[in-house]
Design an enzyme around this catalytic site. Sequence first.
Site, PDB file in Angstrom:
ATOM      1  N   TYR A  47     -10.687  -4.536   3.948  1.00 51.51           N
ATOM      2  CA  TYR A  47      -9.724  -4.071   4.947  1.00 51.51           C
ATOM      3  C   TYR A  47     -10.477  -3.912   6.259  1.00 51.51           C
ATOM      4  O   TYR A  47     -11.305  -3.024   6.404  1.00 51.51           O
ATOM      5  CB  TYR A  47      -9.134  -2.736   4.484  1.00 51.51           C
ATOM      6  CG  TYR A  47      -7.942  -2.218   5.283  1.00 51.51           C
ATOM      7  CD1 TYR A  47      -7.906  -2.281   6.669  1.00 51.51           C
ATOM      8  CD2 TYR A  47      -6.862  -1.626   4.644  1.00 51.51           C
ATOM      9  CE1 TYR A  47      -6.835  -1.800   7.389  1.00 51.51           C
ATOM     10  CE2 TYR A  47      -5.778  -1.128   5.345  1.00 51.51           C
ATOM     11  CZ  TYR A  47      -5.771  -1.223   6.719  1.00 51.51           C
ATOM     12  OH  TYR A  47      -4.713  -0.734   7.435  1.00 51.51           O
ATOM     13  N   GLU A  91       0.862  -1.179   0.000  1.00 52.22           N
ATOM     14  CA  GLU A  91       0.000   0.000   0.000  1.00 52.22           C
ATOM     15  C   GLU A  91       0.900   1.230   0.000  1.00 52.22           C
ATOM     16  O   GLU A  91       1.852   1.304   0.778  1.00 52.22           O
ATOM     17  CB  GLU A  91      -0.896   0.038   1.233  1.00 52.22           C
ATOM     18  CG  GLU A  91      -1.994  -0.993   1.258  1.00 52.22           C
ATOM     19  CD  GLU A  91      -2.821  -0.913   2.536  1.00 52.22           C
ATOM     20  OE1 GLU A  91      -2.611   0.027   3.346  1.00 52.22           O
ATOM     21  OE2 GLU A  91      -3.656  -1.795   2.748  1.00 52.22           O
ATOM     22  N   ASP A 118      -5.596   9.224   9.988  1.00 58.65           N
ATOM     23  CA  ASP A 118      -4.230   8.801  10.279  1.00 58.65           C
ATOM     24  C   ASP A 118      -3.766   9.284  11.644  1.00 58.65           C
ATOM     25  O   ASP A 118      -4.065  10.403  12.067  1.00 58.65           O
ATOM     26  CB  ASP A 118      -3.269   9.328   9.207  1.00 58.65           C
ATOM     27  CG  ASP A 118      -3.570   8.756   7.836  1.00 58.65           C
ATOM     28  OD1 ASP A 118      -3.986   7.587   7.787  1.00 58.65           O
ATOM     29  OD2 ASP A 118      -3.408   9.471   6.842  1.00 58.65           O
TER      30      ASP A 118
END
Length: 279
Positions: free
Chosen positions: A176, A50, A61
């Site tokens: 995911y 990724e 994040d």
Amino acid sequence: MTTRIDTRFAELAPQNRAALVTFVMAGDPDLAASLEILKALPSAGADLIEIGMPFTDPMADGPAIQAAGLRALKAGTTLVKTLALVAEFRKSDQATPIVLMGYYNPIYIHGVDKFLTEAKAAGVDGLIVVDLPPEEDSELCLPALAAGLAFIRLATPTTDAARLPAVLANTSGFVYYVSITGITGAATPEASQVSAAVRRLKQHTDLPVAVGFGVKNAANAAAIAAVTDAVVVGSALVEAVRMSLDPNGKATAATVGAVADLVGTLAGGVRSAVRVAAE
């Protein structure tokens, strides 16, 4: 549509082992070092890669990946240069799946059709765009699928039974699973909870399930690899980059090796896992 992602998981299935998915930020700490890091990942043990597309407002994040994105932006990394990085990597590696991960704004500004055409030409296999919900599939997801790119969706501990069908509807490549509630790098996932979550997802999809957020070392990787199809590691790798830099934040002779060594350790953990079927 069969991508390198599908091919790689099909190759690993007879080996009865999970894939190691490594996340690195494009252009961190600079484009030249970033390319060398990318080239080192497959031989170190990464099965899929990724690549983060640096963005000024990375809301999902944690501090480590935010800092990596800022280093990349400071080094002049753009979406165009990120695609060029993939194209350069593809000159020596045609097999390793590449997934671009990031946010919709840079893609929207660039132009969706233009981006998809250029991404496909560069050798990108899939996309993870964390701020586009299923309700917005017409924006990018459906055009990406039409262009031959996998569109990978995130499921979380708070994705309930009512929401899950929408999340999975147009997902391809893999699912995911975000193993913890919160931002990247915030905590370590608990294998028993992950196992239960993977079993639940497997009841609704035939796609491989990759588990990420919080995997930091070989022991974590082995525990998660035992109960799922892929283990994703990101924050620990970008921290390895940061720790290798000189006082001015520049790459050193140790930078590429620091990342490759950690990937090798993580790969050892994944490959040592005793698999438990998630039926």
